[in-house]
Design a protein around this motif. Structure first.
Motif, PDB file in Angstrom:
ATOM      1  N   ILE A 163       4.783   2.616  64.852  1.00 32.96           N
ATOM      2  CA  ILE A 163       4.728   2.090  63.808  1.00 32.96           C
ATOM      3  C   ILE A 163       4.096   3.255  62.596  1.00 32.96           C
ATOM      4  CG2 ILE A 163       2.872   0.462  62.613  1.00 32.96           C
ATOM      5  CD1 ILE A 163       2.829  -1.592  64.849  1.00 32.96           C
ATOM      6  N   ASP A 164       3.264   4.210  63.136  1.00 33.06           N
ATOM      7  CA  ASP A 164       3.061   5.374  62.273  1.00 33.06           C
ATOM      8  C   ASP A 164       4.139   6.078  61.878  1.00 33.06           C
ATOM      9  OD1 ASP A 164       0.275   4.439  62.624  1.00 33.06           O
ATOM     10  OD2 ASP A 164      -0.182   5.909  64.231  1.00 33.06           O
ATOM     11  N   ILE A 165       5.021   6.392  62.807  1.00 33.66           N
ATOM     12  CA  ILE A 165       5.981   7.235  62.371  1.00 33.66           C
ATOM     13  C   ILE A 165       7.149   6.361  61.312  1.00 33.66           C
ATOM     14  CG2 ILE A 165       8.188   8.430  63.058  1.00 33.66           C
ATOM     15  CD1 ILE A 165       6.819   8.823  65.699  1.00 33.66           C
ATOM     16  N   PHE A 166       7.282   5.025  61.538  1.00 33.57           N
ATOM     17  CA  PHE A 166       7.940   4.255  60.561  1.00 33.57           C
ATOM     18  C   PHE A 166       7.373   4.269  59.350  1.00 33.57           C
ATOM     19  CE2 PHE A 166       8.424  -0.148  59.004  1.00 33.57           C
ATOM     20  CZ  PHE A 166       9.808   0.018  58.653  1.00 33.57           C
ATOM     21  N   ALA A 167       6.203   4.204  59.163  1.00 30.69           N
ATOM     22  CA  ALA A 167       5.428   4.206  57.925  1.00 30.69           C
ATOM     23  C   ALA A 167       5.520   5.481  57.211  1.00 30.69           C
ATOM     24  CB  ALA A 167       3.988   3.939  58.249  1.00 30.69           C
ATOM     25  N   VAL A 168       5.539   6.567  58.122  1.00 25.45           N
ATOM     26  CA  VAL A 168       5.834   7.979  57.190  1.00 25.45           C
ATOM     27  C   VAL A 168       7.195   7.778  56.595  1.00 25.45           C
ATOM     28  CG1 VAL A 168       5.994  10.360  57.368  1.00 25.45           C
ATOM     29  CG2 VAL A 168       3.934   9.258  58.400  1.00 25.45           C
ATOM     30  N   ALA A 169       8.186   7.281  57.513  1.00 24.14           N
ATOM     31  CA  ALA A 169       9.466   7.393  56.630  1.00 24.14           C
ATOM     32  C   ALA A 169       9.565   6.442  55.675  1.00 24.14           C
ATOM     33  CB  ALA A 169      10.467   6.753  58.024  1.00 24.14           C
ATOM     34  N   CYS A 170       8.879   5.412  55.736  1.00 22.07           N
ATOM     35  CA  CYS A 170       9.024   4.368  54.532  1.00 22.07           C
ATOM     36  C   CYS A 170       8.350   4.992  53.368  1.00 22.07           C
ATOM     37  CB  CYS A 170       8.232   2.997  54.786  1.00 22.07           C
ATOM     38  SG  CYS A 170       9.095   1.974  55.729  1.00 22.07           S
ATOM     39  N   LEU A 171       7.377   5.835  53.541  1.00 19.61           N
ATOM     40  CA  LEU A 171       6.656   6.696  52.322  1.00 19.61           C
ATOM     41  C   LEU A 171       7.623   7.446  51.734  1.00 19.61           C
ATOM     42  CD1 LEU A 171       3.121   7.347  53.722  1.00 19.61           C
ATOM     43  CD2 LEU A 171       3.706   5.838  51.893  1.00 19.61           C
ATOM     44  N   ILE A 172       8.307   8.283  52.825  1.00 20.12           N
ATOM     45  CA  ILE A 172       9.204   9.347  52.389  1.00 20.12           C
ATOM     46  C   ILE A 172      10.341   8.660  51.252  1.00 20.12           C
ATOM     47  CG2 ILE A 172      11.244  10.772  52.957  1.00 20.12           C
ATOM     48  CD1 ILE A 172       9.449  11.428  55.272  1.00 20.12           C
ATOM     49  N   PHE A 173      10.823   7.214  51.935  1.00 21.87           N
ATOM     50  CA  PHE A 173      11.881   6.631  51.152  1.00 21.87           C
ATOM     51  C   PHE A 173      11.323   6.243  49.883  1.00 21.87           C
ATOM     52  CE2 PHE A 173      13.446   2.329  50.182  1.00 21.87           C
ATOM     53  CZ  PHE A 173      14.725   2.526  50.262  1.00 21.87           C
ATOM     54  N   CYS A 174      10.101   5.703  49.724  1.00 21.41           N
ATOM     55  CA  CYS A 174       9.458   5.356  48.504  1.00 21.41           C
ATOM     56  C   CYS A 174       9.382   6.510  47.331  1.00 21.41           C
ATOM     57  CB  CYS A 174       8.214   4.530  48.765  1.00 21.41           C
ATOM     58  SG  CYS A 174       8.582   3.108  49.605  1.00 21.41           S
ATOM     59  N   ILE A 175       8.754   7.514  47.995  1.00 19.75           N
ATOM     60  CA  ILE A 175       8.416   8.844  47.136  1.00 19.75           C
ATOM     61  C   ILE A 175       9.909   9.382  46.776  1.00 19.75           C
ATOM     62  CG2 ILE A 175       7.689  10.964  46.888  1.00 19.75           C
ATOM     63  CD1 ILE A 175       5.434  10.054  48.930  1.00 19.75           C
ATOM     64  N   ILE A 179      18.634   9.602  54.317  1.00 20.77           N
ATOM     65  CA  ILE A 179      18.358   9.695  55.470  1.00 20.77           C
ATOM     66  C   ILE A 179      16.982   8.863  56.192  1.00 20.77           C
ATOM     67  CG2 ILE A 179      17.134  11.434  57.317  1.00 20.77           C
ATOM     68  CD1 ILE A 179      18.801  13.352  56.046  1.00 20.77           C
ATOM     69  N   SER A 180      16.054   8.771  55.154  1.00 23.44           N
ATOM     70  CA  SER A 180      14.882   7.808  55.392  1.00 23.44           C
ATOM     71  C   SER A 180      15.406   6.322  55.328  1.00 23.44           C
ATOM     72  CB  SER A 180      13.771   8.182  54.469  1.00 23.44           C
ATOM     73  OG  SER A 180      14.097   7.949  53.104  1.00 23.44           O
ATOM     74  N   SER A 181      16.099   5.882  54.454  1.00 19.03           N
ATOM     75  CA  SER A 181      16.695   4.668  54.216  1.00 19.03           C
ATOM     76  C   SER A 181      17.446   4.275  55.332  1.00 19.03           C
ATOM     77  CB  SER A 181      17.441   4.341  53.208  1.00 19.03           C
ATOM     78  OG  SER A 181      18.777   5.265  53.415  1.00 19.03           O
ATOM     79  N   ALA A 182      18.147   5.237  56.261  1.00 19.76           N
ATOM     80  CA  ALA A 182      19.020   4.902  57.260  1.00 19.76           C
ATOM     81  C   ALA A 182      17.861   4.929  58.537  1.00 19.76           C
ATOM     82  CB  ALA A 182      19.993   5.996  57.591  1.00 19.76           C
ATOM     83  N   LEU A 183      16.870   5.559  58.607  1.00 13.93           N
ATOM     84  CA  LEU A 183      15.940   5.531  59.652  1.00 13.93           C
ATOM     85  C   LEU A 183      14.853   4.222  59.633  1.00 13.93           C
ATOM     86  CD1 LEU A 183      14.523   9.153  59.919  1.00 13.93           C
ATOM     87  CD2 LEU A 183      16.088   7.963  61.560  1.00 13.93           C
ATOM     88  N   CYS A 184      14.803   3.562  58.424  1.00 15.12           N
ATOM     89  CA  CYS A 184      13.939   2.856  58.279  1.00 15.12           C
ATOM     90  C   CYS A 184      14.702   1.287  58.134  1.00 15.12           C
ATOM     91  CB  CYS A 184      13.232   2.854  56.819  1.00 15.12           C
ATOM     92  SG  CYS A 184      12.198   4.136  56.772  1.00 15.12           S
ATOM     93  N   LEU A 185      16.002   1.317  58.151  1.00 12.97           N
ATOM     94  CA  LEU A 185      16.655   0.044  57.913  1.00 12.97           C
ATOM     95  C   LEU A 185      16.426  -0.997  58.791  1.00 12.97           C
ATOM     96  CD1 LEU A 185      18.985  -1.575  56.516  1.00 12.97           C
ATOM     97  CD2 LEU A 185      20.586  -0.609  57.845  1.00 12.97           C
TER      98      LEU A 185
END
Length: 224
Positions: A176-188, A40-46
C-alpha cells in the motif's frame, strides 16, 4: 555598419540562437522525462487504482450490499504429548509451541505461525483476525480440548479489508505504501505536464481548480 559591429551583431545573434536552442532542448527533455515517468507510474498503478476505486464504492455502500457470514467450527482434543508440551511452555511462551502448531497444521490444516497467544489460568486463546473475516482458537490446559471458529464474510468484505489494510499483514502494508508513492508520482508528473501544456489549453487551470473547489465546498456544506 563597420565590420566589427557586424561581427559583434552576428556573434550576439548566434549566442541568442544557441541559448534558445538549449532552452528548448531543456524543456523538451523535461517533457520527455515527465511523460516517461507518467506512463510508467500509470502502468504500475492501473490495476491497483481499479481495485481501490471499486472497493471505495463497495465500502461507501457496505450497508446496502448483502452478505451472509459463513461460520466454520472445529472441535477436538490435543494429544497428550502435545498437551504436555503446551503446559510446559505456559510460563514463558508468547506463541504456541512449534509441536502444537505442527499438529494443528497436519490435522486441521491451520497455518497459525508465531501468533502471540493469550495465556490464561485454564486455557490458551488465540485471536486470528484476517481480511474478510475473523477466527479464534482456544485450547484447554486441563484436558486439551480444542475449539476453533472461523467466520467468512465473503469476497466483497475481503477486498474491502484489503482496501483498509485491515489484518492483512506487513507485506500488504508495504505494498500500500509503495502503491501510494507510485500514485503520487503519477499525479505530480501529470501536474507538471498540465503546466507545460496550459498555454495551449485554456481550460487546464479552471478544471484543476474545479477539482479542488468541488470537494472543499461539499465538505464545508454537507459534512458536520
Amino acid at each position: 555598419m563597420s565590420a566589427s559591429k557586424r561581427l559583434n551583431a552576428t556573434s550576439s545573434a548566434r549566442r541568442d540562437t544557441m541559448n534558445g536552442a538549449r532552452g528548448g532542448l531543456s524543456r523538451g527533455h523535461l517533457m520527455a522525462l515527465m511523460r516517461q515517468w507518467h506512463w510508467i507510474s500509470s502502468a504500475l498503478c492501473l490495476i491497483g487504482m481499479l481495485l481501490f476505486s471499486l472497493t471505495g464504492i463497495t465500502l461507501n455502500h457496505a450497508s446496502q450490499i448483502p452478505a451472509t457470514p459463513v461460520v466454520t467450527t472445529l472441535t477436538g482434543t490435543l494429544p497428550q504429548r502435545e498437551l504436555d508440551n503446551l503446559r510446559s511452555a505456559a510460563d514463558h511462551a508468547a506463541a504456541l509451541p512449534l509441536r502444537v502448531r505442527d499438529w494443528l497444521r497436519r490435522e486441521w490444516s491451520l497455518s497459525l505461525g508465531p501468533y502471540e497467544a493469550e495465556w490464561l489460568d485454564d486455557e490458551v486463546y488465540l485471536s486470528l483476525p484476517r481480511p474478510g473475516g475473523d477466527a479464534w482458537l482456544s485450547i484447554a490446559l486441563d484436558d486439551g480440548f480444542i475449539e476453533y471458529e472461523r467466520t467468512d464474510r465473503g469476497w466483497v468484505s475481503y477486498f474491502n479489508d484489503l482496501h483498509k489494510g485491515r489484518h492483512a499483514g506487513p507485506v500488504w502494508s508495504w505494498f500500500i505504501d509503495i502503491f501510494a508513492v507510485a500514485c503520487l508520482i503519477f499525479c505530480i508528473t501529470g501536474l507538471v505536464l498540465l503546466h507545460m501544456h496550459a498555454a495551449q489549453r485554456r481550460s487546464t487551470w479552471p478544471l484543476v481548480g474545479l477539482g479542488l473547489v468541488v470537494p472543499a465546498v461539499l465538505a464545508l456544506l454537507f459534512i458536520h
